[in-house]
Design an enzyme around this catalytic site. Structure first.
Site, PDB file in Angstrom:
ATOM      1  N   GLU A 128    -106.477 -37.457 -28.361  1.00 19.38           N
ATOM      2  CA  GLU A 128    -105.363 -38.162 -27.730  1.00 19.38           C
ATOM      3  C   GLU A 128    -105.733 -39.601 -27.411  1.00 19.38           C
ATOM      4  O   GLU A 128    -104.889 -40.499 -27.542  1.00 19.38           O
ATOM      5  CB  GLU A 128    -104.928 -37.429 -26.455  1.00 19.38           C
ATOM      6  CG  GLU A 128    -104.331 -36.040 -26.698  1.00 19.38           C
ATOM      7  CD  GLU A 128    -105.374 -34.963 -26.988  1.00 19.38           C
ATOM      8  OE1 GLU A 128    -106.580 -35.218 -26.730  1.00 19.38           O
ATOM      9  OE2 GLU A 128    -105.005 -33.877 -27.469  1.00 19.38           O
ATOM     10  N   HIS A 140     -99.336 -26.011 -20.094  1.00 17.69           N
ATOM     11  CA  HIS A 140     -98.191 -26.202 -20.993  1.00 17.69           C
ATOM     12  C   HIS A 140     -96.923 -26.309 -20.154  1.00 17.69           C
ATOM     13  O   HIS A 140     -95.873 -25.830 -20.543  1.00 17.69           O
ATOM     14  CB  HIS A 140     -98.073 -25.054 -21.998  1.00 17.69           C
ATOM     15  CG  HIS A 140     -99.248 -24.938 -22.917  1.00 17.69           C
ATOM     16  ND1 HIS A 140    -100.413 -24.309 -22.558  1.00 17.69           N
ATOM     17  CD2 HIS A 140     -99.435 -25.393 -24.179  1.00 17.69           C
ATOM     18  CE1 HIS A 140    -101.270 -24.381 -23.564  1.00 17.69           C
ATOM     19  NE2 HIS A 140    -100.712 -25.025 -24.549  1.00 17.69           N
TER      20      HIS A 140
END
Lengths: 381, 433
Positions: free
Chosen positions: A115, A185
């Site tokens: 990322e 999540h």
């Protein structure tokens, strides 16, 4: 698959009970769960935003609306690139499906799994004049990129005295609760980014708005962090104009006008707040003004201020933990501007100050009942 | 476990540059802190050349393998020579893992658990590496290492309880399925973010060395995870601080939909070890349980006895989907999957090994599968009937002692639940103690 099936059923029921007139699908915004006991007695009527002069419409869910926005962006800007982890085959949420076939692997591509790499690469791409549409697979996984986004992207223009910028840069990332995401999540990290001057932070609530806000974000001359409510990727369906349109950043939307209390939220939480407003109307006869902030930074303080001066009461609700959440900023700014207009203390109905807990999600979330109770408390103050 | 001493020298780790070239630093179990001559001698390591030549990759690190698809070990000295009972235990564990994965995958499809990840095709890595370790060794796992936990004593019951998020889940139902962790078997709790466990493992191993323990830390990760910045941090820290860490990379060729050739160039993950970080490295056939065992055993010896980090890259294949949220037919062919399933099957190899010695029959396979099936089904039936953890557990463990804001929020929640007792599934949760 279950979600879309439920949605179809609820739409059918919705149509058959005559609650709507012409445009069934446009009002089918996440109606599948509204008939819970304790909720309002009729399905939610979440009004679709009218886009003037946008021409033909097509039924799209939220991920298709995002896909459509990126398609338009790639078509109208030959320097635009879409990239991130697993983006090439269509993305784990199918947002980039078919784009590689249409525009080639030079412009739509997988990156290695990193990322901070995605973020730094995107900044460089933008600084050199290309348009970067970068995907971080889950908002929960954006933190390795925090340094690049907060220290680099956000300060790129300022530190160079306005010589350089990476404004043609947008980070897209799915955020929020889905019922089974647990710690990693489910998170809503908007307030971490919203405390960063130089960034814009956008969170859409419907397919029509997702498309217009994403196109505006991509074309905005500042780096934008665009959090997409993944709960709604499949479940929210509207008739979305297929043309090229933008929705101005920094402008809130008054989803429903009202006179008794102002209820502010964004993203997937709007559905919950609409439910609470409907309950308040049915059970208490209250008229709630519902505001979707849409852009978290810079946020539309005038819109909320004007509303609170009218209603005298304010509740802000988000999934992220209460302490230090964006509701705190809104509460503080409105108290500064509306002190003498307030009839009751501003309340925050938010996630608790804990990590996002899988099995306790139903208890953790600021659901419509908690919001309804807050409305009651505010009115009875 | 039998000693590997007589053949261990055949397990060749590509030596790290520091061992090869750094004449003033000999490998030692003590912490290397030689301040005197390091900087002065730095450049003495390098040969001088007047050739204008950019170096490119010329030699790939070979794959260490000792057992072929027919279960033949070559050379015979590479056979760890476990007893019949020990090999049977290993094979049964692989089969148990495989069978359990099959059932729990289907159970997720039926909506009885919210999520699952299988380890199909990687069974030899789990059991082969776990068997070479000691319980004193700390394990940091990624999320596809269930067999490692099972070998260390984590039961089917515990796995199922975690997947059902009931009150017997050691993690109190707070994390998604497969995020196991257990102090008893020295496995740190799994976290979804990738590669974060690598630098943590380096710190844990450093602490073990600091405290004079005869133990090391092993950390598992995929080749995709090795693209994260934390990989670099961990390798560099381990090398410079001489932390006795075993970096165990499961190179299964796919990171969700991203194939390894889009993940890295050069000589894979192993190629980064010796020249990149100065870490002794081996590439091993991950579907050959004896190769994995021998390599891990030797790696452990190097870590514990010499106090140094070691890198193992195990070449394998992710036969299953990434997770129950993934459909891998969207990005890879059935032929490719079947090649690995049929021609490179790690369980088949060990079964052939046993069949040759008359230690096993095909019928016994069926017996194990059937017995594991009932065990998993019974565990599930029990686990599903159990209560979820008490609602108050939502607020514990954020800190050692709940802070005031948490106590207030807990009180608010319980007041709210009194108002709407029928709107929340309160009955499904355990009573507060």
């Amino acid at each position: 698959m279950m979600l879309s099936k439920n949605l179809t059923q609820s739409l059918l029921r919705y149509t058959s009970n005559g609650a709507i007139t012409k445009n069934a699908s446009s009002r089918g915004f996440h109606t599948s769960k509204v008939l819970l006991a304790g909720g309002p007695s009729t399905p939610i009527n979440y009004p679709s935003l009218e886009i003037p002069n946008a021409g033909e419409t097509q039924k799209m869910n939220l991920f298709q609306a995002i896909n459509n926005a990126m398609d338009i962006s790639l078509r109208t800007d030959e320097k635009a690139c879409v990239f991130g982890e697993d983006v090439g085959f269509g993305g784990v949420f199918r947002c980039s499906v078919d784009l590689r076939n249409k525009y080639g692997a030079k412009r739509v591509f997988n990156t290695p799994l990193c990322e901070q790499g995605i973020a730094g690469f995107a900044i460089g791409l933008a600084a050199q004049g290309a348009t970067a549409i970068a995907e971080i697979q889950f908002a929960d996984y954006i933190f390795p990129a925090f340094d690049q986004i907060v220290n680099e992207a956000a300060k790129y223009r300022y530190r160079s005295g306005g010589q350089f910028d990476c404004g043609s840069l947008t980070f897209r990332s799915p955020y929020g609760a889905v019922g089974h995401g647990g710690h990693y999540h489910s998170q809503s990290p908007e307030s971490y980014f919203a405390q960063t001057p130089g960034l814009k932070v956008v969170m859409p609530a419907t397919p029509i708005e997702a498309k217009g806000l994403l196109l505006a974000s991509i074309r905005d001359k500042n780096p934008v962090v665009f959090f997409e409510p993944k709960l709604l990727y499949r479940s929210a369906v509207e008739d979305v104009p297929i043309g090229d349109y933008e929705i101005e950043l920094g402008r809130a939307r008054i989803v429903q006008e009202g006179s008794d209390l102002t209820l502010v939220g964004w993203g997937a939480q709007m559905k919950v707040l609409m439910q609470a407003a409907q309950m308040a109307k049915e059970k208490l006869g209250l008229s709630i003004e519902l505001i979707d902030l849409r852009t978290i930074l810079p946020w539309d303080v005038e819109c909320v201020e004007k509303s609170v001066k009218k209603t005298g009461r304010l509740i802000i609700s988000h999934e992220a933990p209460k302490t230090g959440g964006w509701a705190a900023e809104i509460s503080s700014a409105i108290q500064e501007r509306c002190f003498l207009h307030l009839e009751s203390p501003i309340q925050r109905v938010c996630g608790y100050d804990t990590p996002f807990p899988l099995i306790f999600e139903k208890f953790y979330l600021p659901d419509h009942l908690k919001n309804f109770e807050a409305i009651k408390k505010s009115i009875n103050y | 476990m039998n000693s590997l001493r007589h053949f261990a020298s055949k397990v060749r780790f590509t030596p790290s540059t520091s061992t090869l070239l750094n004449r003033s630093f000999k490998p030692t179990t003590s912490f290397n802190r030689n301040f005197s001559s390091a900087v002065v001698e730095e450049d003495d390591k390098y040969e001088v050349t007047n050739q204008l030549e950019f170096q490119t990759l010329k030699h790939y690190i070979p794959v260490y393998t000792v057992m072929n698809q027919e279960g033949e070990v070559n050379p015979p000295s590479a056979d760890p020579n476990f007893s019949k009972d020990e090999v049977t235990k290993m094979y049964k564990m692989m089969l148990t893992l495989n069978t359990m994965d099959n059932i729990l995958y289907d159970v997720q499809r039926q909506g009885r658990i919210s999520f699952y990840m299988t380890s199909f095709g990687e069974e030899a890595i789990h059991i082969g590496s776990a068997a070479a370790l000691d319980l004193k060794d700390t394990v940091f796992a990624q999320y596809r290492e269930s067999g490692v936990l099972m070998w260390r004593g984590f039961s089917i019951e515990q796995i199922v309880n975690q997947c059902c998020s009931n009150e017997f889940d050691l993690g109190k139902g707070r994390q998604m399925p497969v995020h196991y962790g257990s102090k008893e078997i020295n496995v740190q709790t799994i976290s979804s973010p990738l590669t974060t466990q690598l630098p943590q493992a380096v710190g844990a191993a450093y602490a073990q060395k600091l405290m004079g323990e005869k133990a090391c830390t092993i950390v598992y990760f995929g080749e995709g995870a090795a693209s994260e910045g934390d990989f670099h941090a961990a390798m560099n820290f381990a090398a410079t601080l001489q932390s006795p860490t075993i970096f165990f990379c499961r190179n299964n060729k796919w990171a969700i939909s991203t194939p390894s050739h889009e993940q890295y160039r050069g000589d894979g993950i192993a190629g980064r070890g010796p020249n990149g970080y100065g870490i002794a490295t081996i590439r091993v056939d991950g579907n050959d349980i004896w190769a994995v065992y021998n390599a891990t055993k030797k790696a452990r010896e190097m870590a514990v006895e010499q106090g140094q980090p070691v890198l193992i890259e195990a070449m394998t294949y992710r036969v299953g989907h990434h997770s129950t949220s993934d459909d891998s037919s969207r990005y890879r062919t059935l032929e490719e999957i079947n090649f690995w399933k049929e021609k490179r099957n790690p369980m088949h190899r060990l079964r052939q090994y046993m069949l040759k010695r008359n230690w096993w029959t095909e019928d016994q396979d069926k017996e194990v599968v059937s017995s594991v099936r009932s065990q998993v089904r019974e565990s599930l039936m029990r686990a599903e009937k159990q209560k979820k953890p008490a609602i108050s557990e939502l607020f514990t463990d954020v800190y050692d002692v709940p802070t005031k804001n948490l106590l207030e929020q807990k009180a608010e929640l319980f007041e709210h639940l009194k108002l709407y007792p029928d709107e929340y599934p309160i009955d499904q949760y355990a009573q507060d103690k």
